[in-house]
Design a protein around this motif. Sequence first.
Motif, short mmCIF file in Angstrom:
data_model
loop_
_atom_site.label_atom_id
_atom_site.label_comp_id
_atom_site.label_asym_id
_atom_site.label_seq_id
_atom_site.Cartn_x
_atom_site.Cartn_y
_atom_site.Cartn_z
N PRO A 287 -10.22 4.31 -1.66
CA PRO A 287 -9.22 3.55 -1.14
C PRO A 287 -8.04 3.65 -2.22
O PRO A 287 -8.38 3.69 -3.34
CB PRO A 287 -9.57 2.13 -0.74
CG PRO A 287 -10.60 2.09 -1.48
CD PRO A 287 -11.56 3.17 -1.79
N MET B 97 -5.38 1.43 -3.79
CA MET B 97 -4.96 -0.27 -3.81
C MET B 97 -3.46 -0.11 -4.16
O MET B 97 -3.01 0.47 -4.93
CB MET B 97 -6.08 -0.73 -4.87
CG MET B 97 -7.45 -0.39 -4.54
SD MET B 97 -7.89 -1.10 -2.92
CE MET B 97 -7.43 -2.67 -2.81
N MET C 31 -0.95 -1.92 4.51
CA MET C 31 -2.48 -1.14 4.68
C MET C 31 -2.09 -0.23 5.72
O MET C 31 -1.60 -0.20 6.89
CB MET C 31 -3.38 -2.42 5.48
CG MET C 31 -3.61 -3.44 4.57
SD MET C 31 -4.50 -4.61 5.53
CE MET C 31 -6.12 -3.98 5.83
N ILE D 240 -4.63 2.62 7.24
CA ILE D 240 -5.78 3.48 7.44
C ILE D 240 -5.78 4.59 8.56
O ILE D 240 -5.33 4.33 9.44
CB ILE D 240 -7.04 2.15 7.98
CG1 ILE D 240 -6.90 1.27 6.91
CG2 ILE D 240 -8.19 3.15 8.13
CD1 ILE D 240 -7.68 -0.02 7.30
N VAL E 104 -11.46 -3.37 10.31
CA VAL E 104 -10.44 -3.37 9.35
C VAL E 104 -10.66 -4.31 8.21
O VAL E 104 -10.21 -4.12 7.06
CB VAL E 104 -8.81 -3.59 10.09
CG1 VAL E 104 -7.92 -3.91 9.13
CG2 VAL E 104 -8.64 -2.46 11.23
N ALA F 95 -11.18 -3.41 4.28
CA ALA F 95 -10.45 -3.99 3.41
C ALA F 95 -11.28 -4.73 2.21
O ALA F 95 -11.07 -4.77 1.10
CB ALA F 95 -9.52 -5.31 3.96
N ALA G 14 -12.92 -2.33 0.01
CA ALA G 14 -12.27 -1.83 -1.03
C ALA G 14 -11.98 -2.71 -2.19
O ALA G 14 -12.04 -2.47 -3.28
CB ALA G 14 -10.74 -1.70 -0.56
N HIS G 15 -12.01 -4.18 -1.81
CA HIS G 15 -11.95 -5.13 -3.00
C HIS G 15 -13.10 -5.35 -3.73
O HIS G 15 -13.25 -6.06 -4.63
CB HIS G 15 -11.53 -6.58 -2.27
CG HIS G 15 -10.17 -6.75 -1.66
ND1 HIS G 15 -9.42 -6.08 -0.80
CD2 HIS G 15 -8.89 -7.51 -2.31
CE1 HIS G 15 -8.29 -6.12 -0.57
NE2 HIS G 15 -7.94 -7.05 -1.65
N ALA H 153 -7.16 5.94 3.06
CA ALA H 153 -6.89 4.29 3.29
C ALA H 153 -6.01 4.03 2.16
O ALA H 153 -6.32 4.30 0.91
CB ALA H 153 -8.32 3.80 3.20
N GLU H 154 -4.92 3.44 2.38
CA GLU H 154 -4.19 2.86 1.35
C GLU H 154 -4.01 1.23 1.66
O GLU H 154 -3.92 0.86 2.78
CB GLU H 154 -2.72 3.41 1.52
CG GLU H 154 -2.60 4.52 1.04
CD GLU H 154 -1.05 5.12 1.41
OE1 GLU H 154 -0.23 4.76 0.94
OE2 GLU H 154 -1.16 6.40 1.82
N LEU H 155 -4.47 0.21 0.76
CA LEU H 155 -4.79 -0.82 1.09
C LEU H 155 -4.03 -1.94 -0.16
O LEU H 155 -4.45 -1.61 -1.21
CB LEU H 155 -6.37 -1.20 1.20
CG LEU H 155 -7.13 -0.46 2.06
CD1 LEU H 155 -8.60 -0.59 1.96
CD2 LEU H 155 -6.96 -0.84 3.54
N CYS H 156 -3.52 -2.84 0.46
CA CYS H 156 -2.94 -3.81 -0.36
C CYS H 156 -4.04 -4.93 -0.80
O CYS H 156 -5.08 -5.24 -0.30
CB CYS H 156 -1.75 -4.51 0.26
SG CYS H 156 -2.13 -5.43 1.89
#
Length: 873
Positions: free
Chosen positions: A572, A574, A580, A582, A631, A635, A638-639, A649-652
């Motif tokens: 992902p 970040m 977000m 996906i 979802v 997330a 990724a964390h 995936a681009e995740l905040c």
Amino acid sequence: MAKYTPMMEQYFSIKEQYMDCILLYRLGDFYEMFFDDALIASKVLEIALTGRDCGQEERAPMCGVPFHAVDNYISKLIENGYKVAICEQLEDPSAAKGIVKRDVIRVITPGTIIDQGMLDEKSNNYLCCTYVDKGFGMCYADISTGDLYVTENISLSDFDIKSNRFDLLKEELLKINPSEIISNKLTQNDAIDSMITCSEPLSYSEYKEIILKHFKVVSLDSFGLSDNSYAVMALGMLLNYLNNTQKTNLDHINKLHFYNVGEYLYLDSSTRKNLELIETVRGKKGQGTLYHVLDHTMTAMGGRQLKKWIEEPLKNIVLINKRLDAVEELYGNVMASNNIKECLKSIYDIERLISRIVYGNCNGRDMNALKQSVSSLPDLKSELSELSSKMFMEIQESFDTLRDIYDLIDSSIVDEPPISVKEGGIIKEGYNSELDEIKEITVHGKNWISELQNKEREATGIKNLKIGYTKVFGYYLEVTQSYLRNVPEHYIRKQTLANCERYVTPELKEMEAKILNADEQLMKLEYELFLEIRQQIKSQVVRIQETAFNIAIIDTLNSLAIAAVRNNYVRPVMNNNGYMKIVDGRHPVIEKIMKNEMFVPNDTYIDNKEHRMSIITGPNMAGKSTYMRQVALIALLAHIGSFVPAKRAELCILDKIFTRVGASDDLSQGQSTFMVEMSEVSNILNNATENSLLILDEIGRGTSTYDGLSIAWSVVEYITKKIKAKTLFATHYHELSELESKLKSVKNYRILIKEDNDKIIFLRKIVEGSVDRSYGIQVANLAGLPDEVVVRAKEILSQLDESDINKPFAKKKKDRITDNFQVSMFHEDPIENSKNKEYKELSEIIKHIDINNVTPVKAFTLLNDIIEKAKHI
């Protein structure tokens, strides 16, 4: 009244100090239990209840278990909620004068178990202490590994928790799931199954002194605890409890981790349960959990570390990317990953091995397990030297291969040692010259006697001289009457018989002493040498623990890389920009469970502007809940620094994830399903922020249609206007889809289905738009309800539609809204305007179709949209 026997007097004097424990009182080869303890234990352990003379008219109830098999019995007592005090003989009974000295050497409780057979190798066993006042301090430790963590209540400015701060304590307790809790106050912890003991605390100064003494420091500044009085009280309480129960030094508990709850992505207990991170909703571990999908660890230490990462996702984007860099390097280098895996295969649980060594509970086999583990470290370090990511480089630089530990054990402990450390046969030849001499005597004693006999015959000329042995006189030289004149002067007459004389010599007596005492000396010296070896290893506990920690991190990172390769995950990207995105996201657990059916991936886009909330409509079983949970899981993965199941995936960075999925009665608290649901929603609305991710499923379904829709409507408005959190909101109230035109940040999505002769097929695809019916009867038909019930349900539904029973919220045919309240909430367009709007939407869909670039799946979706739009015009 008759007095108790001296032994019973001793028993009672010891038992009085441990009234809350089952006392195992050592008598020879058995641990005996008496009176009430015996009555309890005989039932729990299913062993015979007997009796013993105790000086009274009635015999004392008694039962016992053999000392060599006591661990299994202790485990069963602990599992049934009892504490166990081990009362041992402190002197050799054969050398004791009067009653053998005895005392309790250790108290075993659920939170102080260190025996391997009583522990889950890939789970921590935490003892927790809480100090509760205006705030709270919490400390928890796993004494089988030496892990120790401390935190203190967080102010509202530091961590945005608007509900009762003690709810935060409860959530932390549920997260760590301790086996035992010690607290100064019995707080409401009904959701926690742990044994809870209320303890009267000592003073701050007393606890401070206990902490300083344990860690051998002069100031609390060493840990940053000077301004954390509640944390000091909790930590002091825990160390004091361990000192009183374990009765030994705790050198392996030498590092303190002080943490702030706000450092990690916040997951409340409902979210952990709903996302099935470590256990399924039904409380089962293993298949069906996120941990099971990710767990490719080869060591118990790695398994425990992976669980901790899942339970405590990071919020720091730098640290997250640091983990991701390491996982990516192994993901792209399968050979290195496999080599590391092979190195890890032969590594035992070093953390718990060193804890047993510190405790003094280890044996020769534990030593060899440590040796075998250490033997793999040079190869493991060599593999690390080939890796260039920052995390692996840092580990490689500090990685200690513990060569001296390997050499010590290899030179001292036999390859196949016995279980007991006090019966000899554990130390290698060549390690100690004195021991070798004793072994030589033991093994070759008879040969020496035979050689001495031949030697004396030659020296004296007494051809029939022989050496004999009796228990009374020991070894002797026997000479017949005919050779008495040849007896040397240094022979000492010991016994005269009718036809012979028996003699001894200083040399023979010296060897006799060696031979007769050799076995005893051998066992004693071997045990002493074993203790010396154990002490040498114990003195290196910090080094060994640091290596074990590095191994756990390596194993965890490699496990994440293996999971990513096997499951086709991607790294992902970040961001701190609040969005977000996906592409083709998948549910990491469900896709593994599905065997004969391919999982249907779905896209997701959420930001902090125009796409903050997605309202998702569709029938039951269509996949709404699976989609939303996937979802949240993507997330969360990724964390923790893991790759994720998606094409891209681009995740905040999030601060919290909340889920409200399903509910059940909580009868112990007198709460109905709807009350539980509203309590969970209240918690979310009070604590979520604009950086939170909310997963809300069927809000308001636990009450009447009017009430439920009103609550759901209001919740949506509150989230979008006040909280502004990123939200996935699944509902059967398709009326909520009207909010898309009223609130800028709301977007409608629906689950694609295909209708075929009044039957439905779930396509599991999320597309823009909404549905205007629930398909409940069709789902009921799929579930196997009798045809008669389904047919009758359709008749009733038709009658209800005609009578418009759900007015004002239900839409009639042609979507005519007649109720004044409903008109004011939605719009005031007349029927014709509504038709024109539908025509216009249909025209726009057709107009923008790019026939040359449309994919088969997209074509089907577009065709389905056109058909659905046409039906309502």
